[in-house]
Enzyme design. Structure first.
Site, PDB file in Angstrom:
ATOM      1  N   GLU A  75       0.681  -1.223   0.110  1.00 33.23           N
ATOM      2  CA  GLU A  75      -0.103  -0.037  -0.090  1.00 33.23           C
ATOM      3  C   GLU A  75       0.740   1.381  -0.129  1.00 33.23           C
ATOM      4  O   GLU A  75       0.781   2.105   1.095  1.00 33.23           O
ATOM      5  CB  GLU A  75      -0.964  -0.038   1.324  1.00 33.23           C
ATOM      6  CG  GLU A  75      -1.966  -1.130   1.053  1.00 33.23           C
ATOM      7  CD  GLU A  75      -2.628  -1.357   2.598  1.00 33.23           C
ATOM      8  OE1 GLU A  75      -3.509  -2.042   2.649  1.00 33.23           O
ATOM      9  OE2 GLU A  75      -2.367  -0.691   3.526  1.00 33.23           O
TER      10      GLU A  75
ATOM     11  N   CYS B  29      -1.020  32.695  13.509  1.00 34.72           N
ATOM     12  CA  CYS B  29      -0.920  33.053  14.729  1.00 34.72           C
ATOM     13  C   CYS B  29      -0.344  31.855  15.845  1.00 34.72           C
ATOM     14  O   CYS B  29      -0.717  31.593  16.649  1.00 34.72           O
ATOM     15  CB  CYS B  29      -1.971  33.609  15.457  1.00 34.72           C
ATOM     16  SG  CYS B  29      -1.929  34.758  16.803  1.00 34.72           S
TER      17      CYS B  29
END
Length: 446
Positions: free
Chosen positions: A300, A373
């Site tokens: 995978e 921020c």
């Protein structure tokens, strides 16, 4: 102002390390598949760019390497209907880890039998959709899921195809948050405690469930086959135990986690064919030792396909020089940040960046930071950039194709960037950029 030496490394130029194969510098400017990066910036920044042919080539390399086996593209790394179609056309199946990823694969036209479903907390609705869609495998991750899935399958009058995710105790890769095979974590069923054996036995005894194989995933950002080989040996020993109990194990999936280069300092990962050769050698040796049949192999990969094929394009805002204990560092702020790539803040992941235009200025130790921020809003922690970088310049950050857009957020109410596929034939949106209507439209009083 004089700059003292700091731990800043010049980014490798295109053609080396983490950059897409079709990125080059032409007449001093970065160009992707024949398209000037500065022209692509007209679509707006931040902007994710995907080298379509590079991503397709990486997918084909895994299919070629595995030969008689199956490659499931790990959709969690980056999935859209368009990407699902690319992967399917290159011979891959799609691995999904949520109802949303399952729906996206189906929207891309992927047949159910070529889709796998993971998840440690699958809802009834997700399992019902998987069975309605005829998915090829549902990976069982906990004991309670056996009764949950069997009940839904009985109600629908179908037999659910099952894999069982086992915890081998083999840990490979990077940060602890992306390691997935040690005992004290949420994924899988322990081989050591007998939990995996009890679940396989329960599945085999249930007429509404079909046991198809074993699944193992040992971590992420793994650069060679050693860890996979150790996990394969443990899985095959368990398979021999099950076969001795009369339970066939027709397939083994050894998961993903295949690593990539993020900076010029990262070691190169093993090539696909060598990685698979190491895994197959371990499986063959275990089968010879135990006398059991060699199972079909599936894997995978996700990051190793989408990661190096993708980049993020930013526009520079403010710059300033900051004194540190070791000297002076230039902070280069851009118009994105942790909302479009959370990995540096989440994992301490390292990246590198290039100035899109050519510059003859000296290189100075720099830190590329976002506009959010948060003091931890770092895009590239240490990189040497031209001393004349200034407001309005374009910066390109490598290897963001995996988990950049997939983990993006609207933190500070920013718009998530679009994803533009680029090839010699043109450009097209895989994901359109969010608009302010998209961002504000979720509020009922807006």
């Amino acid at each position: 102002m004089a700059f003292a030496p700091l731990a800043a490394v010049p980014a490798p130029e295109p053609g080396f390390g983490p950059w897409p194969v079709n990125l080059e510098r032409v007449d001093g400017e970065l160009v992707l598949a024949g398209h000037k990066i500065s022209d692509l910036a007209d679509e707006g920044t931040p902007l994710y760019l995907v080298d379509e042919n590079d991503m397709r080539d990486r997918a084909r390399a895994w299919v070629h390497a595995i030969g008689d086996g199956d490659v499931y593209y790990a959709g969690k790394s980056f999935l859209t209907p368009g990407v699902a179609r690319w992967m399917m056309s290159e011979g891959l199946c799609i691995d999904t880890a949520s109802e949303g990823e399952l729906r996206t694969a189906l929207a891309g036209g992927v047949p159910g039998e070529r889709i796998g479903l993971h998840g440690n907390s699958k809802s009834d609705a997700t399992l019902r959709l998987a069975l309605e869609s005829g998915v090829g495998r549902i990976v069982i991750d906990s004991p309670g899921e056996v009764d949950q899935l069997a009940g839904i399958a009985a109600e629908m009058g179908v037999v659910a195809p099952c894999f069982v995710r086992v915890t081998t105790g083999v840990h490979a890769g990077g940060h602890d948050f992306i390691a997935t095979a040690h005992e004290d974590q949420k994924f899988g069923l322990s081989l050591a405690t007998g939990a995996a054996q009890r679940v396989v036995t329960a599945i085999s005894a249930n007429p509404h469930l079909e046991f198809l194989g074993l699944h193992s995933h040992i971590g992420s950002q793994i650069l060679d086959s050693e860890g996979f080989a150790a996990a394969a040996a443990a899985v095959m020993d368990f398979a021999a135990e099950l076969i001795g109990m009369g339970i066939d194990v027709p397939e083994v999936d050894l998961g993903g986690g295949y690593g990539i280069q993020y900076t010029g300092l990262d070691p190169k990962p093993a090539i696909e064919i060598d990685m698979i050769a190491g895994i197959r050698s371990a499986i063959d040796a275990a089968c010879q030792r135990t006398g059991i049949p060699v199972p079909r192999l599936s894997i995978e990969p996700g990051r190793s396909i989408s990661g190096p094929a993708g980049m993020t394009l930013y526009r520079v805002g403010a710059t300033k020089d900051v004194m540190t204990d070791d000297g002076v560092r230039r902070y280069v702020s851009v118009d994105g940040g942790m909302s479009d790539n959370i990995r540096p803040a989440l994992y301490g992941a390292d990246y590198t960046a290039l100035l899109v235009r050519e510059s003859d200025a000296d290189l100075v130790p720099s830190r590329v930071v976002g506009m959010h921020c948060e003091s931890g809003d770092i895009v590239v922690r240490d990189v040497a950039l031209a001393a004349d970088v200034s407001r309005g310049d374009l910066l390109l950050v490598a290897a963001t194709g995996a988990y950049g857009r997939s983990m993006a957020s609207n933190y500070n109410m920013v718009r998530r960037p679009g994803v533009l596929a680029v090839s010699e034939d043109g450009t097209s949106w895989l994901v359109r950029p969010e608009t302010w209507d998209d961002v504000l439209g979720i509020f009922p009083d807006c």
